[in-house]
Structures are given as structure tokens and as C-alpha cells.
Design a protein around this motif. Structure first.
Motif, PDB file in Angstrom:
ATOM      1  N   GLY A   1       0.799  -1.211   0.000  1.00 38.49           N
ATOM      2  CA  GLY A   1       0.000   0.000   0.000  1.00 38.49           C
ATOM      3  C   GLY A   1       0.829   1.256   0.000  1.00 38.49           C
ATOM      4  O   GLY A   1       2.046   1.231  -0.175  1.00 38.49           O
ATOM      5  N   ALA A   2       0.149   2.379   0.194  1.00 37.31           N
ATOM      6  CA  ALA A   2       0.786   3.694   0.229  1.00 37.31           C
ATOM      7  C   ALA A   2       0.065   4.524   1.285  1.00 37.31           C
ATOM      8  O   ALA A   2      -1.087   4.249   1.627  1.00 37.31           O
ATOM      9  CB  ALA A   2       0.682   4.372  -1.135  1.00 37.31           C
ATOM     10  N   GLY A   3       0.745   5.534   1.779  1.00 37.93           N
ATOM     11  CA  GLY A   3       0.101   6.364   2.794  1.00 37.93           C
ATOM     12  C   GLY A   3       0.827   7.659   3.034  1.00 37.93           C
ATOM     13  O   GLY A   3       1.894   7.912   2.482  1.00 37.93           O
ATOM     14  N   VAL A   4       0.197   8.484   3.850  1.00 40.43           N
ATOM     15  CA  VAL A   4       0.745   9.778   4.255  1.00 40.43           C
ATOM     16  C   VAL A   4       0.830   9.767   5.773  1.00 40.43           C
ATOM     17  O   VAL A   4      -0.146   9.449   6.450  1.00 40.43           O
ATOM     18  CB  VAL A   4      -0.168  10.936   3.797  1.00 40.43           C
ATOM     19  CG1 VAL A   4       0.358  12.264   4.296  1.00 40.43           C
ATOM     20  CG2 VAL A   4      -0.308  10.945   2.294  1.00 40.43           C
ATOM     21  N   LEU A   5       1.993  10.094   6.295  1.00 39.37           N
ATOM     22  CA  LEU A   5       2.232  10.098   7.734  1.00 39.37           C
ATOM     23  C   LEU A   5       2.660  11.492   8.151  1.00 39.37           C
ATOM     24  O   LEU A   5       3.579  12.062   7.573  1.00 39.37           O
ATOM     25  CB  LEU A   5       3.330   9.087   8.060  1.00 39.37           C
ATOM     26  CG  LEU A   5       3.727   8.940   9.508  1.00 39.37           C
ATOM     27  CD1 LEU A   5       2.612   8.244  10.284  1.00 39.37           C
ATOM     28  CD2 LEU A   5       5.013   8.141   9.617  1.00 39.37           C
TER      29      LEU A   5
END
Length: 111
Positions: A38-42
Motif C-alpha cells: 500500500g501507500a500512505g501519508v504520515l
């Protein structure tokens, strides 16, 4: 590189920077390979850790689909605010904490 080491180094770099910065950490070629990718923003701020993630996604998918929350608590609050029952939340909007507990355990010191 070991993704856990890369993530730890990224978080340490964010914590040292008081001006604010953005860091992209990837340990994948195909984030959309399967539901364990997956991918994400932290975001790491004074108030703690926040952000969203998408399973089976790549960076360009962020913003195109509804992101899932990082913590179970944030996911439950989001679902309640959007009138989504917990069964649907668990099947369609599982938090990163619930999906990848060992990774999140490593992030616990950032709260």
C-alpha cells in the motif's frame, strides 16, 4: 533496505526537524500488488502522529480514494462521524494499526 530500519530512520529525521518537512519512504515496487502492500501519508506533529493509508495502492492513488486511518481509535471516530457501522468499518476501512500491528508497535513512541 530493511523497511523497518528505513521507517525508524525517517521518523528520527522528522523528530529532529523543528521547521517541518516531508519525507517519502518506500520499500516497494508495486504498492498495489496485494492487500499487504500500500501507500500512505504520515504526519508527525506536536500533537502526535496522524495520516491515512490505502491498501493495494500506489502514491498516485492517495487522494483519489478514501484513505484509511492510522489508529483503531481514529478509524472508529471517523466511521462514527460518517455513520458507518463497525462491521463495515472493519471490512472496508480497517486501520493501519489493526492491519499491521507489528509496524504500528514500532511507531508507538511517536504518540
Amino acid at each position: 533496505q530493511n523497511p523497518e530500519v528505513q521507517l525508524q530512520r525517517t521518523l528520527e529525521a522528522l523528530a529532529k526537524n523543528s521547521q517541518g518537512c516531508a519525507i517519502i519512504a518506500k520499500s516497494m515496487i508495486f504498492g498495489n500488488y496485494d492487500f499487504d502492500s500500500g501507500a500512505g501519508v504520515l504526519n508527525l506533529r506536536e500533537t502526535g502522529l496522524s495520516g491515512t493509508w490505502l491498501p493495494k495502492a500506489q502514491t498516485e492513488d492517495l487522494g483519489r480514494r478514501t484513505g484509511r486511518r492510522l489508529s483503531k481509535e481514529a478509524s472508529q471516530k471517523w466511521a462514527q462521524a460518517h455513520n458507518i457501522c463497525d462491521n463495515v468499518r472493519q471490512s472496508d476501512f480497517l486501520s493501519l494499526e489493526e492491519k499491521f500491528l507489528p509496524v504500528c508497535a514500532g511507531l508507538a513512541h511517536c504518540k
